[in-house]
Structures are given as C-alpha cells and as structure tokens.
Design a protein around this motif. Structure first.
Motif, short mmCIF file in Angstrom:
data_model
loop_
_atom_site.label_atom_id
_atom_site.label_comp_id
_atom_site.label_asym_id
_atom_site.label_seq_id
_atom_site.Cartn_x
_atom_site.Cartn_y
_atom_site.Cartn_z
N THR A 30 32.70 13.70 -28.29
CA THR A 30 32.92 14.46 -28.68
C THR A 30 32.32 16.10 -28.20
O THR A 30 31.87 16.87 -29.24
N GLY A 31 32.14 16.43 -27.12
CA GLY A 31 31.47 16.74 -26.54
C GLY A 31 29.90 17.11 -26.34
O GLY A 31 29.15 18.14 -25.79
N LYS A 32 29.31 15.96 -25.62
CA LYS A 32 27.75 15.92 -25.56
C LYS A 32 27.63 16.85 -24.58
O LYS A 32 26.94 17.40 -24.48
N THR A 33 27.88 16.19 -23.25
CA THR A 33 27.89 16.78 -21.94
C THR A 33 27.84 17.98 -21.93
O THR A 33 26.94 19.12 -21.36
N ALA A 34 28.83 18.62 -22.25
CA ALA A 34 28.89 20.71 -22.24
C ALA A 34 28.91 21.12 -22.67
O ALA A 34 27.21 21.82 -22.24
N ALA A 35 26.81 20.28 -24.74
CA ALA A 35 26.41 21.14 -25.23
C ALA A 35 25.00 21.15 -23.97
O ALA A 35 24.77 22.03 -24.10
N PHE A 36 24.71 19.54 -24.19
CA PHE A 36 23.19 19.96 -22.94
C PHE A 36 23.62 21.27 -22.13
O PHE A 36 23.00 20.97 -21.70
N ILE A 37 25.28 21.20 -21.59
CA ILE A 37 25.37 21.73 -19.81
C ILE A 37 24.88 23.22 -20.13
O ILE A 37 24.27 23.61 -19.46
N LEU A 38 25.20 23.52 -21.16
CA LEU A 38 25.27 24.58 -21.56
C LEU A 38 23.89 25.31 -21.82
O LEU A 38 23.57 25.99 -21.35
N ALA A 39 23.18 24.13 -22.99
CA ALA A 39 21.74 24.51 -23.34
C ALA A 39 20.73 24.27 -21.68
O ALA A 39 19.76 25.49 -21.57
N SER B 192 32.39 22.46 -31.23
CA SER B 192 33.22 20.92 -31.50
C SER B 192 31.63 19.97 -32.81
O SER B 192 31.22 20.84 -32.39
N LYS B 193 31.98 19.44 -33.07
CA LYS B 193 31.22 19.11 -34.49
C LYS B 193 29.96 18.65 -34.26
O LYS B 193 29.10 19.18 -34.38
N ILE B 194 29.07 17.94 -32.81
CA ILE B 194 27.91 17.85 -32.89
C ILE B 194 27.33 19.99 -31.70
O ILE B 194 26.52 19.34 -32.29
N GLN B 195 28.24 19.92 -31.05
CA GLN B 195 27.39 20.96 -30.54
C GLN B 195 27.71 21.80 -31.88
O GLN B 195 26.47 22.70 -31.61
N GLU B 196 28.07 22.07 -33.04
CA GLU B 196 27.96 23.13 -33.83
C GLU B 196 26.45 22.91 -34.62
O GLU B 196 25.50 23.97 -34.64
N THR B 197 25.61 21.61 -34.50
CA THR B 197 24.41 21.89 -34.94
C THR B 197 23.45 21.31 -33.79
O THR B 197 22.13 22.29 -33.68
N ALA B 198 24.11 20.36 -33.04
CA ALA B 198 23.28 20.66 -31.96
C ALA B 198 22.55 21.84 -30.88
O ALA B 198 21.71 22.30 -30.78
N LEU B 199 24.16 22.24 -30.70
CA LEU B 199 23.69 23.65 -30.14
C LEU B 199 23.02 25.22 -30.42
O LEU B 199 21.47 25.29 -28.83
N PRO B 200 22.72 24.92 -31.53
CA PRO B 200 21.40 25.99 -32.04
C PRO B 200 19.73 25.55 -31.58
O PRO B 200 18.60 25.91 -31.62
N ALA B 201 19.89 24.27 -31.96
CA ALA B 201 18.40 22.91 -31.80
C ALA B 201 18.24 23.55 -30.50
O ALA B 201 17.00 23.42 -30.12
N LEU B 202 19.25 23.57 -29.41
CA LEU B 202 19.30 23.04 -28.28
C LEU B 202 18.08 24.43 -27.62
O LEU B 202 17.80 24.51 -26.75
N LEU B 203 19.11 25.44 -27.48
CA LEU B 203 18.64 27.02 -27.39
C LEU B 203 17.23 27.74 -28.32
O LEU B 203 17.16 28.38 -27.98
N ALA B 204 17.43 26.76 -29.22
CA ALA B 204 15.93 27.17 -30.12
C ALA B 204 14.36 27.84 -29.28
O ALA B 204 14.37 27.16 -28.76
#
Ligand SMILES: Nc1ncnc2c1ncn2[C@@H]1O[C@H](COP(=O)(O)OP(=O)(O)OP(=O)(O)O)[C@@H](O)[C@H]1O
Length: 331
Positions: A143-152, A117-129
């Motif tokens: 907007t996909g926050k929960t999915a993003a932090f769970i994946l991280a 998702s839009k927020i995941q596009e930018t948040a995920l690379p930063a979370l996983l860096a």
C-alpha cells in the motif's frame, strides 16, 4: 553482563539461518516457482507440504511477489494517544502539497509515482509535520508504507551535517537491502545524501566515525556499531524508524535489541513504527518505543491474493499458507 553479548554475531547467526532457507530474493522467487511447478506436476498442493515458513519468510515472499501499488478503497483511521497533541492530521492529494525539496520530488516522480497512495495521503503530512510527531502506521502489504517512510526519512536529512541523523531498523538483511535500494532511487537527484548499510558483511573499524546521514540496518549490527564500536552517536539521531514491527518481534532477540537502541536516543528524536499488522503484543512493543504516537491505520481489505493474481502470479497453497500466518490484529 549484557554488555558482553556480541549482538552483531547473534544477529548474523539468525540471518545465516534465514539466508540458508532464503538464499536471495531472486533465487527465492525462482525456488518458489520451481516448487510450485513440480508440486503442480505431481498433482500436489502446497497445503500438504510439510515445510513451515517463519513470519520473516512469509513477509519476504509477499514483497518478492508484489511489484505494484495495491489499491485500497478502505477508510483511514487516525487515533491519538495524546489529546493535547497540537497536530491536526490532514491529508494531501499531490506530492507538491508536501513542499518537498525539489530534488527529492524529482526522485519521487522518477520512480513513476504520480500521486500519493491512500496511506501516503494521510501518513506523509503527519510524518513531515513540524514539530516532528511520533507515528505508528499500519496498512497491508503493497500500500506504499515503505515509500512513505523513506520519503519522510530523506526529507529530514540535513545535508550540511556529515554524521548519521536517521536510523532505519529492518528485521532482516533482505528487507534492509530492499529499503536501501528504494531510498537510493528516491534520493537519485540528491547526491549529498549518503546511505550506509549496517548489515552482515559490512564492517567498520573501531575509532572510525560514520559520515553517512542515513543508516539502514538490522538491530544486532546497529547495536554493535553504536555501542561497541561507537562509530556513530545514537543521541544525535533525529529520526528512528522501526520497519515491520510485527516481523521484528517475531524474530528472536530483535525486540530486546530494538529497546536497547531506543534507550540511547535523545527525547526529541522522532520515532515511527510501520507494520502490516499490530496484534496486542506488537502494539505493546510499538507503544514502548513510540511515545505519544499518532496512530494511522488503513483497514485491511481483501488481501494479497487478488492483487497477486493481478500481477499474473498463480495463487497456490504456498501463498495461501503465507496469508494464513497473519495473526489477529488490532486493526
Ligand atoms: N504513490 C505511489 N504511486 C505509485 N506506486 C507506488 C506509490 N507508492 C509506492 N508505490 C509502489 O507500490 C509498490 C508497493 O509499495 P511499498 O513497497 O512502499 O508498499 P509497502 O506497503 O511497504 O509493502 P510491504 O509491506 O510489502 O513492504 C512498490 O512497487 C512501490 O514502488
């Protein structure tokens, strides 16, 4: 003196009060629908109803009503407190570009996610860096926050180690359970990752040690397990995740409990805070917990009503009133 406070009991009491008002996600949804129908039948609007919802209840209601991803056409804003931070924040258009563990990627696709998702596009690379970065993330509900932090969180688990490495603090029992369910689905093809709920109803015995790598819980229970029962070591955590920071600070006692937990973390622990809004008070709180953060925010668009309507749920005074609960936010 503060050592004598029974945080778990205190949190359980708060949970009970909320639970009495919101018995379960399903029955809450059902009650809402029944109330909507009976009020509509009486020609009344929920605007007139005397009952008030807490921030936690309003957030829970939004979650219950929303089932799909919310589209956003707004731009992502990235800010950095530390200008010397080595990370160049980039964005990705596919999950493959994140070089995830293949079994985790399989879980993501199994959830029906084709692209970030839009927020995941930018948040995920930063979370996983690497080296890990501290992050404050804001974007609206759905907007996909929960999915993003769970994946991280799942990506950071070292399955060869059988002790808690990742801690996710949720403001309520219901949010913790929901987060755990999403995490369990995403980790469906990673059976070595184990999840433990630190919420009311879950007990541990003194002297035992937790072997699960991921703990999802409410602050009072976590504090009790970590400091009183000492069933896991906060110093060994590599990720500390604060979910719904706005609800957390609006819930009596949670702010102090989060700070007490945070004080015991190792300085190298990656800290992240996710929230729908950050008003001044919430931002101050987040900045205490999240040193030198990268701040990623998605500007608020036309919030939930349109999206909820798209889910086929009628806009009612109840929903409008929940939306009105939003406080002015910094972004
Ligand atoms: N990349 C994706 N592709 C498709 N669906 C997604 C994606 N990411 C999340 N979703 C789905 O969109 C919905 C909202 O996602 P999620 O719960 O992560 O949003 P959120 O911002 O955390 O919302 P809230 O603040 O209300 O908890 C969920 O049903 C989730 O399964």
């Amino acid at each position: 003196m503060s050592q004598k406070i029974d945080w778990a009991k205190f949190a359980d009491e708060q949970e009970k009060v909320l639970h009495q008002k919101v018995p379960t996600l399903e029955s809450f949804n059902m009650i809402s629908q029944i109330n909507i129908q009976s009020n509509e039948a009486n020609g009344k609007d929920f605007e007139d109803a005397p009952e008030q919802f807490s921030v936690a209840e309003a957030t829970l209601l939004r979650k219950v009503l929303r089932k799909g991803l919310m589209d956003s056409k707004n731009d992502i804003k990235v800010q950095r407190d530390n200008p010397n931070s080595p990370l160049r924040v980039c964005s990705v258009k596919t999950f493959e570009a994140l070089h995830l563990n293949p079994n985790l990627l399989k879980g993501v696709y199994d959830m029906g996610f084709n692209a970030p998702s839009k927020i995941q596009e930018t948040a995920l690379p930063a979370l996983l860096a690497n080296p890990p970065q501290n992050l404050i993330v804001q974007s609206q509900s759905g907007t996909g926050k929960t999915a993003a932090f769970i994946l991280a969180m799942l990506s950071r688990v070292d399955v060869s180690k059988k002790y808690p490495q990742v801690l996710c603090l949720s403001p309520t029992y219901e949010v913790a359970i929901e987060t755990g369910e999403v995490a369990a689905h995403m980790a469906k093809f990673c059976p070595e990752i184990e999840i433990k709920y630190a919420v009311r109803g879950e007990e541990v015995s003194r002297g035992s040690r937790l072997t699960e790598q991921l703990i999802i819980g409410t602050p009072g229970k976590v504090l009790d397990w970590a400091l009183k029962f000492q069933v896991f070591d906060l110093k060994k955590l590599t990720v500390f995740m604060l979910d719904e920071a706005d609800v957390m600070i609006a819930t009596s006692g949670h702010q102090d409990q989060c700070i007490r937990i945070h004080k015991k973390l190792s300085p190298s622990c990656q800290v992240m805070s996710f929230s729908i809004t950050y008003d001044l008070k919430c931002m101050e709180f987040a900045e205490v917990l999240v040193p030198d953060p990268i701040i990623i925010s998605l500007k608020k668009g036309e919030e939930s009503l349109d999206n909820i309507q798209r889910q086929g749920i009628p806009p009612t005074g109840l929903l409008k009133r929940c939306q009105k609960k939003a406080t002015p936010s910094l972004f």
